[in-house]
Motif scaffolding. Sequence first.
Motif, short mmCIF file in Angstrom:
data_model
loop_
_atom_site.label_atom_id
_atom_site.label_comp_id
_atom_site.label_asym_id
_atom_site.label_seq_id
_atom_site.Cartn_x
_atom_site.Cartn_y
_atom_site.Cartn_z
N ARG A 22 0.81 -1.22 0.00
CA ARG A 22 0.00 0.00 0.00
C ARG A 22 0.84 1.27 0.00
N GLY A 23 2.07 1.19 0.49
CA GLY A 23 2.92 2.38 0.56
C GLY A 23 3.32 2.85 -0.83
N THR A 24 3.73 4.09 -0.90
CA THR A 24 4.18 4.63 -2.17
C THR A 24 5.54 4.02 -2.54
N ASP A 25 6.18 3.46 -1.54
CA ASP A 25 7.42 2.72 -1.71
C ASP A 25 7.41 1.72 -0.56
N ALA A 26 7.98 0.54 -0.78
CA ALA A 26 8.05 -0.39 0.35
C ALA A 26 8.85 0.30 1.45
N GLY A 27 8.41 0.17 2.67
CA GLY A 27 9.11 0.80 3.79
C GLY A 27 8.55 2.16 4.16
N SER A 28 7.77 2.76 3.28
CA SER A 28 7.30 4.11 3.58
C SER A 28 6.25 4.11 4.69
N LYS A 29 5.75 2.94 5.06
CA LYS A 29 4.74 2.85 6.12
C LYS A 29 5.30 2.19 7.37
N ASN A 30 6.56 1.81 7.34
CA ASN A 30 7.02 0.87 8.35
C ASN A 30 7.97 1.48 9.37
N VAL A 31 7.86 0.97 10.59
CA VAL A 31 8.68 1.45 11.69
C VAL A 31 9.17 0.25 12.48
N SER A 32 10.44 0.24 12.81
CA SER A 32 10.89 -0.73 13.81
C SER A 32 11.96 -0.05 14.65
N GLY A 33 12.53 -0.76 15.61
CA GLY A 33 13.50 -0.14 16.49
C GLY A 33 14.79 0.29 15.80
N GLY A 34 15.50 -0.47 15.12
CA GLY A 34 15.23 -1.83 14.86
C GLY A 34 16.52 -2.63 14.70
N LEU A 35 16.57 -3.66 15.48
CA LEU A 35 17.67 -4.60 15.32
C LEU A 35 17.14 -5.86 14.66
N ILE A 36 17.75 -6.22 13.55
CA ILE A 36 17.32 -7.46 12.91
C ILE A 36 18.31 -8.55 13.28
#
Lengths: 300, 561
Positions: free
Chosen positions: B42-56
């Motif tokens: 749904r985002g205009t780009d993948a990641g444009s809606k996403n939030v994490s801390g983030g440690l993968i």
Amino acid sequence: MRSVVLTKGVPDFSDGAVSFDEDGHLERGKTPTVMNPNDAFALEAALQTRVRHGGHVSGMSMGPPGYAQVLEEAMEAVYTDDSYLLSDRELAASDTWATAITLSAGIETYQEEIGDVDLLFAGFKTADGETGQTGPQTAWALDWPIVTHVIALDIDPDERLLRAKRLVEGDVDEIETVEAPLPCMVVTDPEFEPTYRKASHRLTHKRLREETQNRAAAHDRHLTTWDHEDLNLDPDYIGLDGSPTIVSSVDPIPKAPSEREATMVDPGDSEGMNELLGEFQPYAAATNGADGPNAAEGGD
Amino acid sequence: MTDSNETDREHYEAVVVGCGPGGAAAAVRLADHGIETLVLERGTDAGSKNVSGGLIYAEDSAPYTIDDLFDGFREEASERPVTDYYIHNMAGNKVKSYDLTDLHEDDTDWCDAVLRRPMDSWLAERVHEKTSETGGGVLTNVRVNGLLRERGRIVGVTCDELDPIEADIVVAADGVNSELAREAGLMDWEDPNEWFQGVKAVVEMEPDVIDDRFDIDEDEGVAHLFSGDLFEDVRGGGFLYTNEDSLSIGTVFHLDSLVEEQAEPHELLDALLTHPLLARWLGDEYDEREYSAKLVPDSKKVAHREPYRDRLVLVGDAAGQMQAQGPIIKGMNHAVTAGALAADAFAVTRGNADPAAAGRRYTQMLEDSGTMDKLRPRRYDLARTVGERDRVTDAVERVLDSRVGSLAIGNPIADRLLQRAYNSPFLVSMLPDTRTGYVTLPSIIGEEHGRTLHWESSVEPPSLDERIGDLTYNTDIGNPHIEVRDTSFEASGAAVYACPVSAEDFGGGCYRSEEVKRNGTAATVVSLDTQPCVECGTCAVVADTEWEHPRGGKGVEFREG
Ligand SMILES: Cc1cc2nc3c(=O)[nH]c(=O)nc-3n(C[C@H](O)[C@H](O)[C@H](O)COP(=O)(O)OP(=O)(O)OC[C@H]3O[C@@H](n4cnc5c(N)ncnc54)[C@H](O)[C@@H]3O)c2cc1C
Ligand code: SF4
């Protein structure tokens, strides 16, 4: 499905780009050329057809060599496959009639050399001439049907039929659905909006965009220029000599007074607001007439 | 305009909804199996809606890690590796720090800090390349708005922007607040107790300044965790991770606790940002690049044990697969594992007449790989019934608060034991969600063992107004994606506090409360303006709303994540 889109360059009338002399005449030399804004809709219509039905889209323009830039813009915007520029000194100063003759010769040459055209797209009016005549005259010269003011478009390739919705402006705007056989010329309305409701269409759209990036960067390699000889045109019927229109004079529209006096009044400043209301008194009286609340003071 | 071939519906072998880590992993794995895969984001780009801390994390024991699936991930898509890991127990200006590197390294092959916009965007490009080869691809700006059913069975998806699409398998990797999981009746958004709320600031900092202030090399990174009384009584903690040229600083709180305490998330974040402990890292110039927030499911409570229905499988946050292992948050890695397993499950059951064959196989694979036991340990279900019973908690709290309790924790042997206890993955994953673990214990440790910080912070975080002003929005004017069903304060008032972009007495946020007179009696009602919404999902749970995601490409656009 093979389409050609007609596009032309116009002076960039946007703020900051356009340049006028002291008398308000456009300074062509100092004003950059851009793609005619209305052509964007024609280009979108051609792209939509390409995405839905496959095939080939070419951009075509008549004008000075600098218009190659406009064709490149078209390639970047809607992924045309190649560009054809009809350019020649003999073509200079053409009116709409001579332009239409030249463009139709361009299409005929294209059909001989490249392939049969199913659809010819043009935008609605140019931003400089504003005549809206070139499109219909070109269709007439080709002896093709023309559908104007198109806001939505659907092609049936098997039946070789075009179905379009056109916006008919009037006291009440109406939308008319028409059918026409191919080949056909389509003039899009600024209200035209492409729709891509299929995932496969959007994927195609995306693929075309990716493929175009390299192509547009090397636009020269995809550009063919034809002069009047290539187009098999008699110089007497084109350019200034072939143009029956005579522009006798152009009256500049008087410049609006560029400076106005403005006083800023803070709504919280009651003294200032009173003064301001005082300024309005005479007008209030005039518009309210005798029955107005301020009639007594303002009237005498 | 009607399309001439409207009657024949589009069909893809696989449709993946969402292109976060879960969706990306599912899609590349499906493509690996030669399956025609369409990814809708749904985002205009993948990641444009996403939030994490983030440690993968890449866990040694995981069947799939992100670098297994995406060559060059660490070099091209992540920030710094995390080489040091600390927790700070705070009591006022007193701080006791423990080195938690052992806990961090347990079952860890590697662990990198990431920013989601660049990461997901990079993943999506790879996914598009791969899936294009099998006749599919990634489409952004498309929001899936429901499940396509035929005779009651799920056979595909419906979208705002596209005509309905049929698929042999639908992978819902649409993250927390999955509309698909809810529509399928697999998840609900009712109980605040099942969620955390994460809030985060990305802070600008030159790479050499980071190296200098954190005493690390350019290819090293640190993680700092914070707990104790700086968040008052709200259960949760803070984090700080080093990126290449920025810091990710944030908080994660139990949503029910935020609601109970009527806490303002942005103020809790500011309490962390302005704590003297952070002053030496942040220096005098504080430049916040982005403020963001999102809900986080608590897998211990909600990870679905059978995350499928008909042809639909849920992966990642959509299935509640987000593991809070004490201070360590593991969502992305599990989303990757689950996505890849779901793809494999479909590949091996392809052609099976039973539409639910893939889902059943996937469930089995989650069990067999040990993934489900990490997410939702059965022993937790048992412990929970005891540990959380109020009576027990109260008793423990009373002892800890007493002089005797403090003394006990305060003695030097306890100090060593505590550090060991914190480093035990088992103990940490079993901590009950009570004040004890989050506030009482850390404060006492800080108080009894901590050293006092004698400097002040000069950090001035931006106001909520400025934070909203710095975000990018593509507002869907006249088409709000959330509507308040019950505007009474009792039903929806919690959102005024808990919404990360609203605050009491702040007019520029999403939720506001105002006094109105109705039939002569005054009542407090709640009103909503979705324009500043960061789509965190909080009000879907804490207020009585009709909650959807905005249409494709609309709403907030994160640049960091
Ligand atoms: C503050 C905070 C800190 C965190 N810290 C960590 C951490 O340190 N380590 C860690 O591993 N995890 C962390 N997490 C959790 C982690 O972010 C998630 O578990 C992880 O992102 C889940 O991945 P996913 O692929 O399931 O979903 P997501 O990453 O949320 O991706 C879902 C995708 O689906 C798209 N989508 C949603 N609905 C639709 C729709 N209807 N149609 C089309 N597309 C849709 C979204 O735009 C999105 O791209 C943290 C979370 C927060 C909020
Ligand atoms: S309005 Fe709701 S979804 Fe939007 S930011 Fe506030 S709490 Fe989150």
